[in-house]
Scaffold this motif. Structure first.
Motif, PDB file in Angstrom:
ATOM      1  N   ARG A 129      51.570   0.237  27.751  1.00 30.43           N
ATOM      2  CA  ARG A 129      51.619   0.320  29.220  1.00 30.43           C
ATOM      3  C   ARG A 129      51.138  -0.981  29.856  1.00 30.43           C
ATOM      4  NH1 ARG A 129      49.712   5.544  28.154  1.00 30.43           N
ATOM      5  NH2 ARG A 129      47.564   4.915  28.589  1.00 30.43           N
ATOM      6  N   THR A 130      50.031  -1.528  29.322  1.00 33.04           N
ATOM      7  CA  THR A 130      49.511  -2.802  29.841  1.00 33.04           C
ATOM      8  C   THR A 130      50.559  -3.900  29.691  1.00 33.04           C
ATOM      9  OG1 THR A 130      47.235  -2.198  29.271  1.00 33.04           O
ATOM     10  CG2 THR A 130      47.697  -4.544  29.583  1.00 33.04           C
ATOM     11  N   GLY A 131      51.175  -3.945  28.516  1.00 31.09           N
ATOM     12  CA  GLY A 131      52.202  -4.959  28.273  1.00 31.09           C
ATOM     13  C   GLY A 131      53.402  -4.798  29.174  1.00 31.09           C
ATOM     14  N   LEU A 132      53.814  -3.550  29.411  1.00 29.05           N
ATOM     15  CA  LEU A 132      54.971  -3.298  30.273  1.00 29.05           C
ATOM     16  C   LEU A 132      54.706  -3.756  31.699  1.00 29.05           C
ATOM     17  CD1 LEU A 132      56.129   0.217  29.033  1.00 29.05           C
ATOM     18  CD2 LEU A 132      57.395  -1.926  28.825  1.00 29.05           C
ATOM     19  N   ILE A 133      53.524  -3.430  32.226  1.00 26.99           N
ATOM     20  CA  ILE A 133      53.185  -3.830  33.599  1.00 26.99           C
ATOM     21  C   ILE A 133      53.129  -5.354  33.715  1.00 26.99           C
ATOM     22  CG2 ILE A 133      51.362  -3.799  35.351  1.00 26.99           C
ATOM     23  CD1 ILE A 133      50.655  -0.964  34.336  1.00 26.99           C
ATOM     24  N   ALA A 134      52.453  -5.995  32.764  1.00 23.32           N
ATOM     25  CA  ALA A 134      52.336  -7.460  32.792  1.00 23.32           C
ATOM     26  C   ALA A 134      53.700  -8.113  32.632  1.00 23.32           C
ATOM     27  CB  ALA A 134      51.379  -7.935  31.698  1.00 23.32           C
ATOM     28  N   GLY A 135      54.489  -7.606  31.690  1.00 21.37           N
ATOM     29  CA  GLY A 135      55.797  -8.199  31.441  1.00 21.37           C
ATOM     30  C   GLY A 135      56.744  -8.063  32.616  1.00 21.37           C
TER      31      GLY A 135
END
Length: 297
Positions: free
Chosen positions: A10-16
């Motif tokens: 989830r963190t990666g998706l938001i940042a990406g």
């Protein structure tokens, strides 16, 4: 997938997604700077990115981490390589936009996810589900259609795709914090950029900063606009599979694609077909990620 892995995803998706949305609108900045030579734009971009990075290092209290990383030659060498890759990518990108080839950059970043998938499976041992492989096949079909009608774009597009995919691979496999890595990369590029900005082209780069209108403001703002999405991208690269990160990237070229049309570049049937197929692929890929996260929760 464990709950902790789902959190990282989830963190990666938001940042990406945040990084790619910013990158999607970036051609507007460089289109407004069309009167400034591309190498001058890139030079000032590096010059103004370094202070922004140092501010972020101070805010995050990352000085110890920065110094520790600089004392590790192997890490520094990897960041030198990633700096050269991203610097090359910036130059190719700015030159394409300034010369009115926005759709070529869109094509390059549509190809990029396929290159990411190849690198992820070849070098990182990543595996895709059958749904994700289906998405890859649909996207490949779309890219094939677009390549069939845009051979002239191929050189620029492939250069952008390969340099940024290799940059993503290098950052994913280099164990440094996002802001630390970007700061060192910018430090690597800074001497050459400063020399070009202040000491070459008979003062043309300096004249660009001293000119009237919005040009100086846009050049200064390029530092912030460069640093923020690259930091977000590095966070995403550390938390997502390279293949997943690649498919998120469809967000940016779709925005770029639409901007290219607004700026008057040609839209033909093949490009429309490619656009539709790629969004179908993206929807399938993201749905599969969402399904896996839901099962993990």
């Amino acid at each position: 997938m464990t709950a902790n892995a789902a959190h990282h995803t989830r963190t990666g998706l938001i940042a990406g997604l945040s990084a790619y949305i910013i990158w999607g609108f970036m051609p507007i900045l460089f289109h407004l700077l069309h009167a400034v030579p591309p190498l001058d734009v890139v030079a000032w971009r590096v010059v103004f990115t370094l202070p922004v990075c140092l501010v972020f290092v101070s805010i995050s209290k990352g000085w110890n981490d920065l110094v520790t990383t600089l004392r590790q030659p192997r890490l520094v060498l990897r960041l030198v390589v990633s700096a050269l890759l991203v610097g090359t990518n910036w130059t190719l990108y700015v030159a394409a936009v300034v010369h009115g080839h926005v759709l070529a950059t869109s094509l390059g970043y549509y190809i990029n996810p396929l290159v990411n998938v190849a690198l992820g499976t070849l070098f990182l041992g990543e595996r895709l589900s059958w749904r994700q492989w289906t998405a890859v096949a649909i996207a490949a079909a779309g890219i094939t259609l677009l390549l069939g009608g845009a051979i002239a774009m191929l050189g620029t597009a492939l250069s952008l795709a390969v340099t940024f995919s290799l940059y993503g691979l290098m950052r994913k496999t280099t164990p440094v914090k996002a802001i630390t890595g970007l700061t060192i990369e910018t430090m690597v590029l800074y001497p050459l950029a400063a020399f070009w900005a202040y000491g070459t082209t008979q003062g043309a780069a300096v004249s660009a900063m001293g000119g009237g209108g919005l040009t100086p403001v846009l050049l200064v703002s390029s530092g912030l606009i460069t640093a923020v999405p690259l930091i977000l991208f590095a966070v995403a690269a550390r938390n997502l599979a390279l293949s997943t990160l690649g498919f998120l990237q469809f967000t940016a070229p779709t925005i770029v694609f639409l901007i290219g049309i607004v700026l008057g570049e040609t839209l033909d049937t093949l490009r429309v077909a490619c656009f539709v197929l790629i969004w179908i692929a993206l929807a399938l890929f993201v749905w599969d990620i969402w399904r896996r996260n839901r099962l993990a929760r």
